[in-house]
Design a protein around this motif. Structure first.
Motif, PDB file in Angstrom:
ATOM      1  N   UNK B 242      31.652 -11.442 -35.751  1.00 55.46           N
ATOM      2  CA  UNK B 242      32.176 -10.805 -34.548  1.00 55.46           C
ATOM      3  C   UNK B 242      31.738  -9.358 -34.585  1.00 55.46           C
ATOM      4  N   UNK B 243      31.030  -8.937 -33.555  1.00 53.51           N
ATOM      5  CA  UNK B 243      30.591  -7.546 -33.605  1.00 53.51           C
ATOM      6  C   UNK B 243      31.642  -6.609 -33.019  1.00 53.51           C
ATOM      7  N   UNK B 244      32.503  -7.154 -32.132  1.00 54.60           N
ATOM      8  CA  UNK B 244      33.514  -6.302 -31.500  1.00 54.60           C
ATOM      9  C   UNK B 244      34.775  -6.250 -32.333  1.00 54.60           C
ATOM     10  N   UNK B 245      34.677  -5.674 -33.493  1.00 53.42           N
ATOM     11  CA  UNK B 245      35.865  -5.556 -34.319  1.00 53.42           C
ATOM     12  C   UNK B 245      35.770  -4.273 -35.109  1.00 53.42           C
ATOM     13  N   UNK B 246      36.869  -3.540 -35.196  1.00 47.43           N
ATOM     14  CA  UNK B 246      36.817  -2.348 -36.032  1.00 47.43           C
ATOM     15  C   UNK B 246      36.771  -2.691 -37.513  1.00 47.43           C
ATOM     16  N   UNK B 247      37.135  -3.912 -37.848  1.00 47.65           N
ATOM     17  CA  UNK B 247      37.188  -4.274 -39.259  1.00 47.65           C
ATOM     18  C   UNK B 247      35.824  -4.711 -39.752  1.00 47.65           C
ATOM     19  N   UNK B 248      35.430  -4.258 -40.926  1.00 42.41           N
ATOM     20  CA  UNK B 248      34.176  -4.740 -41.479  1.00 42.41           C
ATOM     21  C   UNK B 248      34.352  -6.184 -41.940  1.00 42.41           C
ATOM     22  N   UNK B 249      33.486  -7.079 -41.471  1.00 47.59           N
ATOM     23  CA  UNK B 249      33.611  -8.467 -41.924  1.00 47.59           C
ATOM     24  C   UNK B 249      32.536  -8.776 -42.956  1.00 47.59           C
ATOM     25  N   UNK B 250      31.787  -7.771 -43.344  1.00 47.37           N
ATOM     26  CA  UNK B 250      30.779  -7.949 -44.390  1.00 47.37           C
ATOM     27  C   UNK B 250      31.043  -6.886 -45.443  1.00 47.37           C
ATOM     28  N   UNK B 251      31.159  -7.359 -46.653  1.00 48.44           N
ATOM     29  CA  UNK B 251      31.525  -6.447 -47.731  1.00 48.44           C
ATOM     30  C   UNK B 251      30.271  -5.861 -48.346  1.00 48.44           C
TER      31      UNK B 251
END
Lengths: 386, 509, 371
Positions: B242-251
Motif C-alpha cells: 500500500x503506497x498510501x500509508x504513513x506507516x513503513x511496510x518495508x523494513x
C-alpha cells in the motif's frame, strides 16, 4: 459500469468528508480553555431570610497565586481564594446568578466540599442531594458538611496549613475518628427505609490564647430523617455510629481506674463490629460484637502495664466505655427517629418479610429496637516502657 | 495491485535509434580493428576509458586490446597479473585457453557480444580483445573505491556487533555470508535501473523462505522501470503493498545481524549496490519497534525495555494530544494541585493551549530537522540557541507555559526511543492530526483517531502478511516476541509466513 | 495482497467481537432497568439470561454443521425459498438497522449526558459513523483484528473498575438472596437474555469461519461464561457501591466508576474510562453494520457491496438524528422497542429457522432412506 459507479461514490465520499470536516469545527462547543474557567474549591448552600437559596462558592484565584509565587516571598500570605454568593429560588438558579457576575465559567470538577447551612439542612436537604447527584461536574466523592455558622464565613476562613478551607475539610475528614460522609454515602443511606443519614457539623472555633489561630473543626454530627435535619449528636457519640457502620479508624481515650488517682491514655484501633439482627418473639434486637486492639500511650497509675491483671482491668474498662458509647449513641438516634446505623438493611437481610411489613413506618418502629453490645478489646502494646 | 501497475507503467520515449548502438547485441568481430572502431565509437567523449594496444609474443606477433575505465579497475593488478605475463609470452597465443592459463587471475569470463562488453567494462572489469578471435576476456579485477566497514550510524547498540552495511554490494554479501554459513543461503542477483544498471541481490534461505514470497518479490522488482536506482529506499517505495500509508511496510536495516536474523526467521532480504540500507520482507509492525539489543541482553531486561519503549511510543504519538485534551476538555482528570499550577502558569500565555502545543511541536521538529543538516562545527552552537529559544526564553516571554515545554521535551525524548528511524518519522507525523482532533473533541477525538489508526494498521499487509501479525490476527506461538521479549528457548516457532516448511526452530526442549 | 483471497476469520475472533459488543453496552444499560425487576438479585437474572447464550452457541454450531461454508443470509434463502427467504431476510435486516440506530443513540445520549453537553449529536454520531464506514469498507477481517486489539482495553475497563472499587464495595448489599422468590429475577432475565441473543449475529459470518462445529461450541461456551463473569463483576460493583440507588440512576456503572479514588492521583477518571468504552461500542456498531451491508448486498444481488456503505450509513445517520432525541424517550419507548426488536430478530427468527431446518433435514433423511 461498476468502475464508473465507484468513481462517483468516491467523489461523493470525498465531498461528504470535506463537508463533515467543515462542520467538525462545531466540535469545539465543549472546549473549556483553561484561561476561561475558574476552579471552584468548595460550595456552600443556605437559605436566606426570605427563604431563597443562597449559594456561595469558593474560587481559586490563579492570578493572585501566580504573582504571589514569583514576586514576593511571602506566598503563604497572599490570599489565593475568594468567595462569591448568589441567590435564587433553586440551587441551580442561585449558582447561575453567581456565574452571571464572573467573567469565567465556574468549573466544579474539583469541588472538595459542600457546606450546608443549618436552615437549608432543616428544610431543603432534598434539593441539595438531588442537585448534586444530577449535576455531572460534581463528584460523588465530594464531602458534605452542615454548619451552624453563616456559610460564607466558613468559606472565607483562611486556614494556616492549607490553601483554602475546601482543601482543609477534605483532608481533615480523613483523619482520626472523624466522620466523613461523601455525597454518595449520604445518597445511598438516604435510599434506605428510614431515609436517614448523618453529616458532620463544622464550625470555626474562636482563637483561644494569644498567638493562637482560629481553627475549623468538626464539633457535632447532624442526623437527618425523611429529608429533614432532626437533631445533632456529640462528636464522642458519633464514634458509636462509626463503629457499628464499620468506618471507625482510631482514637485515644483516657481511662480512670477507680482507686488510683492516675490515668491511662489508650489508643483504640483495628475496631471490628459484627452486627447481627435477631427477632425473638416479636422482639427486635441488634446484637453487636465489637472487637479491637488497644495500645497504651500513657500510664500515670501505679500499676505495672506488663502485669496481666492490670491489662485485664484496662481491657474491662475499655469494653465498658465502648459499649456504653455505642448504646448511648443508638439511644440518641432513636430519640430522633433517625436510623443512621443502617439497622433496616441489617434486619432486611435476615428477615425480609417482617421488614417489608414495617417498611412504611420504619421511623416510628425504629426506637423500639433493643441493642446488645458485647465488646472484646485487647491491649496489644504498652509502649516501650514498663 | 492493478492500480499500482497502471501507475508505474512509464513509456520510454528515449529508446529511439540513437540508443541502439548502446544496446548492441551483435557478436564480436574477428578483426580487432573492427571491434576497436565500434568500441571507440561507443565510448566517444569518455575521457576515463582507457584503450590500450598490446602486442603479444615475439615470433607471430598478435595484436591485442585492453579496455577498462580508469579508477574502477585495479591498475596494480593489471600491471602485475595481466601485462607482465602477456609481455613475457614467447609466442603469440592461438586460442583463449592459453591466454587464460597465462593470466594469474581467478575470475576470467569469455564474452562474445558487444552489450556484454559494455556491461563488463561498466562493472569495472578490464576486457581483453585478441586479434582474430571472436571472443573477448573479461578480467575480474575491479577495484571500486569503498569505505571501510564501520558502525552503523542510525542503529546503535551497546551490546552486539558494531559492523554495519556499507555501499559496496560485494562487501555486504560477504558480511551476510560470514554470518550464515550454509549453502542454503541463496543470493540471487538482478540489475535494475534503465541507465544505472544497479546491481541488487535478493537473499533468502532455501527451505525456510516461502518460494512464493521470492517469486512475488522478483515479480515486483522486475516491474520497476525507473531510470536510476540509487538507494534501497526507492525500491522500497515501488514494492510495498500500500503506497498510501504513513506507516513503513518495508523494513530496512543497516545492521548485518538484524538482516541475517530476519533471513533465518524465513524472511527474504534485498541488498542494493550503493546503499548501506538492506530491505527485509515481509515486515511486520513489531519489527520497527524492536532493537537487536533486545535479544542480546537478557530477556528480563529486554522485556522491560520493550515495555518502556511501547509506553514511550504511545507518549510520542499521543503525549501532546492528551495534554491538550485534558487541559481543555477534562480538567477534572488532573489532580487539583497540578491543575492549580497549570492555571497559574497558563495565566500569562496569550495563545490557546492547542496553538501553544502546535508552535512548540513544530519548532521542535524544525530544530530536529535542522540538526541533521547542520555542519558539524556549528552544531553545538545551534543546539544551545535552540534550547534557549524553545525553553528558557519562550517561558520568560510568556509565549508558552513551562508545562508545555516539559510535555514537548518528553515527547521529543520519546520519539527518539523508537529504534527505527522511519517508524519514528511516522509517529512524528501522525502526532499533528491527532493533536488537532484532540483540541476540538477532547479525549473522544483522540479515541476516534486511535480507532482510525487501528483500522488502518489492521488493514495493512506486507507481502500478504498482516502488518500487526502476532497480535492481530493473534498467533499464540509468536506473541512472546512482540511487546515482551520472552526467553529465547520459548520462541520455538518461526513466524507463520514461512509456510509449513521447517516451522520448528529447534528439536528438543 | 499476493493473491486475492477469501476473507477468513477464526471463531475466537468473532467471539471477541461479540464479547466486546455485549459487554460494552451491557454494563452500561442493563443494570438500571434490571434493578427495577430484581433488586439485589439482578445477578440471578443475569445467570438465567445467560442460558440463551449457550443455546445460541449450540444453534450456531448446528447451522455450521448442516450448512457448511454458508452464511445465515444464504441459509435463510435456502430454507424458506426465494420469496419468503428474501422477505424474512429483509425483515431481519430492518430489525438490525433499528438496533444499530438504537445503539448509536444510546452511545450519543450517554456521551452528551455525561461528558459533551454542548457538542451536537451530529458530530458525535457522525464521527462514529465515519469510523464504522471505514471499518466496514475494510471488511470483516479488519474488524476482527481491531476487536482483538481492543479487547485488552475493554477488559482493563471492566476489571479495572471492579478492582479499583473493591475497597469500597459493601458485599452485604448483595443480600438477602431471593427474598421474593424466583419470579422477579425471572421477569428481569428477559433483559440480559436479549443481550445474550446477540450471539445470533455470528451466524452471518459463518462462511468465513474455518473451525469445526465442536470447536465453535467450546470457544462459544467460554465466551458466554466470560461475558457472564464480566457483567457479574460490574453488577457487584454497582450494587456494592450504590445499593438501592442502582435503580435510581441512568448509568449506575458510570456513577460507581466516578467514585474511584486511589491516593490523590487516580480520581475523577470517568472521562478516561468513557473514551475506552467507546472502543467497545465501535466494534459492536462496525460488526452490526457490516452484517447489514453485506446482507443487503445479497438481497439486492450486488457484487460490490461496498457501494452500499454510503447510502445505508447516510440513512442510519439521518434517522438517528431524528428519533429518541431525549433520554426520556430512549429509556421509555426505546428500551421497550429494542427488547421487542431484538427478541424478534435474534430469538424468534432463529427459532423459526431452526425448526424449518430440522423439518427439512428429517424429510431429506427419509428421502435418503427411501432411496
Amino acid at each position: 459500469m461498476t468502475i464508473r459507479l465507484k468513481a462517483i461514490v468516491r467523489r461523493i465520499t470525498c465531498s461528504l468528508l470535506i463537508s463533515v470536516l467543515i462542520l467538525y469545527l462545531q466540535g469545539c462547543a465543549d472546549l473549556k480553555e483553561i484561561n476561561n474557567i475558574i476552579i471552584v474549591t468548595a460550595t456552600g448552600l443556605d437559605l436566606n431570610d426570605e427563604g431563597k437559596v443562597e449559594a456561595t462558592v469558593q474560587l481559586f484565584l490563579p492570578q493572585a497565586a501566580a504573582s504571589g509565587s514569583s514576586g514576593s516571598q511571602s506566598a503563604s500570605q497572599t490570599i489565593q481564594s475568594s468567595v462569591l454568593s448568589g441567590s435564587g429560588d433553586t440551587i441551580s438558579e442561585a449558582i447561575n446568578n453567581i456565574e452571571k457576575h464572573v467573567s469565567r465559567q465556574l468549573f466544579r470538577g474539583h469541588d472538595r466540599a459542600i457546606i450546608i447551612g443549618r436552615r437549608m439542612a432543616e428544610k431543603r436537604i432534598k434539593d441539595v442531594l438531588d442537585y448534586c447527584m444530577r449535576f455531572r461536574e460534581i463528584r460523588q466523592r465530594t464531602n458534605l458538611f452542615v454548619t451552624n455558622d453563616p456559610v460564607p464565613k466558613i468559606l472565607e476562613y483562611q486556614p494556616f496549613l492549607e490553601k483554602n478551607s475546601g482543601e482543609l475539610l477534605s483532608k481533615y475528614v480523613r483523619k482520626d475518628g472523624n466522620l466523613s460522609v461523601t455525597l454518595k454515602d449520604a445518597v445511598v443511606m438516604n435510599t434506605n427505609a428510614g431515609h436517614s443519614f448523618i453529616l458532620p457539623m463544622i464550625s470555626i472555633e474562636a482563637a483561644g490564647a494569644q498567638g493562637e489561630k482560629k481553627t475549623m473543626e468538626i464539633t457535632r454530627s447532624a442526623l437527618f430523617s425523611k429529608n429533614r435535619m432532626v437533631g445533632t449528636i456529640s462528636h464522642d457519640l458519633t464514634y458509636g455510629q462509626l463503629i457499628l457502620t464499620h468506618r471507625f479508624w482510631q482514637t485515644v481515650y483516657s481511662l480512670k481506674l477507680s482507686p488510683d488517682p492516675g490515668q491511662i491514655g489508650i489508643n483504640i484501633q483495628n475496631v471490628k463490629a459484627d452486627v447481627h439482627a435477631v427477632i425473638r418473639h416479636g422482639h427486635w434486637l441488634i446484637m453487636a460484637n465489637v472487637t479491637g486492639d488497644g495500645i497504651i500511650f500513657e500510664n500515670t497509675t501505679r500499676w505495672n502495664m506488663l502485669n496481666s491483671d492490670t491489662i485485664w482491668r484496662v481491657e474491662r474498662a475499655v469494653n465498658r466505655k465502648i459499649a456504653a458509647n455505642i448504646k448511648d449513641s443508638v439511644r440518641e438516634s432513636q430519640k430522633m427517629k433517625s436510623d443512621v446505623f443502617d439497622f433496616y438493611p441489617t434486619f432486611f437481610r435476615k428477615y425480609p418479610e417482617e421488614c417489608l411489613k414495617v417498611e412504611k413506618n420504619w421511623n416510628d418502629f425504629y426506637p423500639s429496637i433493643d441493642v446488645q453490645v458485647k465488646s472484646h478489646f485487647s491491649v496489644i502494646h504498652s509502649g516501650i516502657k514498663q | 495491485m492493478l492500480n499500482w501497475l497502471r501507475k508505474n507503467k512509464r513509456i520510454d520515449h528515449s529508446s529511439s535509434k540513437n540508443n541502439t548502438k548502446y544496446n548492441d547485441i551483435k557478436r564480436l568481430a574477428r578483426r580487432l580493428s573492427e571491434n576497436e572502431r565500434i568500441i571507440r565509437q561507443v565510448y566517444a567523449k569518455s575521457s576515463d576509458v582507457v584503450i590500450k594496444h598490446l602486442t603479444l609474443g615475439k615470433a607471430p606477433q598478435i595484436r591485442a586490446l585492453l579496455i577498462y575505465i580508469a579508477g574502477t579497475a585495479d591498475v596494480a593488478q593489471i600491471d602485475e597479473n595481466v601485462l607482465k605475463p602477456l609481455y613475457l609470452l614467447k609466442e603469440g597465443p592461438s586460442d583463449l585457453a592459453s591466454i587464460k592459463n597465462t593470466l594469474s587471475i581467478p575470475d576470467i569470463k569469455e564474452i562474445g557480444s558487444f552489450d556484454t562488453v559494455y556491461q563488463e567494462v561498466s562493472n569495472g572489469h578490464p576486457v581483453l580483445f585478441i586479434d582474430r578471435l571472436p571472443q573477448a576476456l573479461s578480467l575480474g579485477i575491479s577495484k571500486w573505491s569503498t569505505r571501510q566497514v564501520e558502525e552503523s550510524s542510525t542503529e546503535f547498540v551497546i551490546r552486539g556487533a558494531k559492523e554495519g552495511f556499507i555501499e559496496s554490494l560485494e562487501t555486504n554479501t560477504s558480511l551476510v555470508r560470514k554470518r550464515i554459513r550454509t549453502p542454503r543461503l541463496k543470493i540471487e542477483r538482478m540489475e535494475i535501473g534503465r541507465y544505472t544498471h544497479t546491481p541488487m541481490i535478493i537473499s533468502y534461505i532455501d527451505g525456510l523462505c516461502d518460494p512464493d514470497l521470492v517469486r512475488e518479490i522478483v515479480l515486483r522488482v522486475r516491474r520497476i522501470s525507473e531510470d536510476g536506482i540509487y538507494d534501497s529506499g526507492m525500491i522500497q517505495e515501488y514494492i510495498q503493498d500500500v503506497s498510501w500509508s504513513p506507516f513503513p511496510t518495508v523494513f530496512s536495516t543497516e545492521r548485518p545481524d538484524t538482516f541475517c536474523g530476519a533471513l533465518v526467521e524465513g524472511r527474504a532480504g534485498i541488498l542494493v549496490d550503493g546503499s548501506p540500507h538492506a530491505i527485509v520482507l515481509p515486515s511486520t509492525f513489531f519489527m520497527f519497534f524492536s532493537s537487536p539489543e533486545d535479544y542480546y541482553s537478557g530477556f528480563i531486561i529486554g522485556t522491560a525495555i520493550r515495555i518502556l519503549r511501547t509506553f514511550y511510543m504511545m507518549i510520542a504519538l499521543l503525549g501532546p494530544s492528551i495534554y491538550v485534551a485534558v487541559t481543555t476538555f477534562h480538567q477534572e482528570l488532573i489532580p487539583t494541585t497540578l491543575l492549580i499550577s497549570i492555571t497559574q502558569a497558563h495565566e500569562q500565555v496569550p495563545f490557546p493551549t492547542v496553538v501553544e502545543a502546535l508552535i512548540m511541536e513544530i519548532t521542535f521538529e524544525a530544530l530536529r530537522e535542522a540538526g541533521i543538516r547542520l555542519p558539524r562545527a556549528v552544531g553545538p552552537t545551534i543546539s544551545i540557541v535552540g534550547a534557549l529559544v524553545i525553553g528558557q526564553a519562550a517561558i520568560q516571554a510568556s509565549l508558552v507555559s513551562p508545562l508545555m515545554v516539559i510535555v514537548v521535551s518528553i515527547t521529543a525524548i520519546a520519539s527518539f526511543m523508537i529504534p527505527h528511524y522511519e517508524a519514528s518519522n511516522t509517529v512524528r507525523l501522525l502526532r499533528f492530526p491527532i493533536m488537532i482532533l484532540a483540541s476540538t473533541f477532547g479525549l473522544l477525538g483522540i479515541i476516534f483517531s486511535f480507532i482510525v489508526l487501528l483500522i488502518h494498521l489492521s488493514s495493512l499487509r506486507s507481502f500478504g502478511v498482516p502488518y500487526l501479525e502476532p497480535l492481530a490476527p493473534f498467533k499464540k506461538a509468536s506473541i512472546i516476541d512482540t511487546l515482551v521479549r520472552g526467553p529465547l528457548w520459548t520462541m520455538k516457532r518461526r513466524p507463520h509466513f514461512t509456510g509449513s516448511t521447517w516451522n520448528r526452530r529447534r528439536t528438543g526442549h | 495482497m499476493i493473491m486475492a483471497h477469501k476473507e477468513i476469520i477464526s471463531a475466537s475472533q468473532t467471539y471477541i467481537i461479540l464479547y466486546l459488543g455485549i459487554v460494552s453496552t451491557g454494563i452500561l444499560t442493563i443494570p438500571m432497568p434490571l434493578y427495577r425487576y430484581a433488586q439485589q438479585n439482578m445477578w440471578v437474572s443475569l445467570l438465567l439470561g445467560s442460558f440463551i447464550g449457550y443455546l445460541m452457541v449450540l444453534l450456531i454450531s448446528f447451522f455450521r454443521k448442516y450448512f457448511p461454508e454458508k452464511n445465515m443470509g444464504e441459509i435463510i434463502i435456502q430454507l424458506l425459498g426465494k420469496t419468503l427467504g428474501h422477505v424474512s431476510l429483509f425483515l431481519i435486516l430492518c430489525f438490525f438497522a433499528f438496533e444499530e440506530i438504537y445503539i448509536l443513540k444510546e452511545y450519543q445520549l450517554y456521551i452528551s449526558d455525561v461528558f459533551y453537553q454542548f457538542t451536537s449529536p451530529f458530530i458525535i454520531i457522525g464521527f462514529m459513523i465515519l469510523v464504522c464506514a471505514y471499518a466496514v469498507k475494510n471488511g470483516i477481517e479488519v474488524i476482527a483484528r481491531c476487536a482483538q486489539l481492543i479487547l485488552p482495553f475493554i477488559l482493563f475497563v471492566c476489571f479495572g473498575i471492579f478492582f479499583l472499587l473493591l475497597p469500597d464495595i459493601q458485599f452485604q448489599n448483595l443480600f438477602p438472596v431471593l427474598e421474593k422468590g424466583l419470579i422477579p429475577p425471572l421477569k428481569g432475565s428477559v433483559l440480559p437474555m436479549v443481550w445474550y441473543s446477540e450471539f445470533f449475529w455470528m451466524t452471518f459470518c459463518l462462511g468465513s469461519l474455518t473451525e469445526t462445529p465442536k470447536k465453535i461450541i467450546k470457544s462459544g461456551f467460554l465466551c458466554v461464561t466470560a461475558i457472564t463473569v464480566t457483567i457479574l463483576l460490574t453488577f457487584i460493583a454497582d450494587l456494592g457501591i450504590l445499593g438501592l440507588y442502582t435503580g435510581l440512576t441512568l448509568y449506575p456503572i458510570s456513577l460507581a466508576e466516578r467514585y474511584i479514588q486511589v491516593g490523590t492521583f487516580v480520581e475523577r477518571t470517568s472521562a478516561f474510562f468513557m473514551s475506552i468504552w467507546v472502543l467497545g461500542v465501535f466494534i459492536k456498531l462496525a460488526f452490526l453494520s457490516f452484517i447489514i451491508i453485506r446482507n443487503s448486498g445479497k438481497l439486492l444481488h450486488m457484487t460490490e457491496e461496498r457501494l452500499l456503505i454510503l447510502p445505508i450509513f447516510i440513512i442510519c445517520f439521518w434517522i438517528s438524528l431524528r428519533i429518541f432525541n431525549s433520554t426520556a424517550s430512549l429509556f421509555q419507548t426505546g428500551n421497550f422497542l429494542i427488547v421487542v426488536a431484538m427478541s424478534c430478530s435474534n430469538i424468534a427468527f432463529p427459532a423459526l429457522f431452526f425448526l424449518v431446518a430440522c423439518l427439512r433435514l428429517k424429510i431429506n433423511k427419509k428421502m435418503v432412506l427411501k432411496k
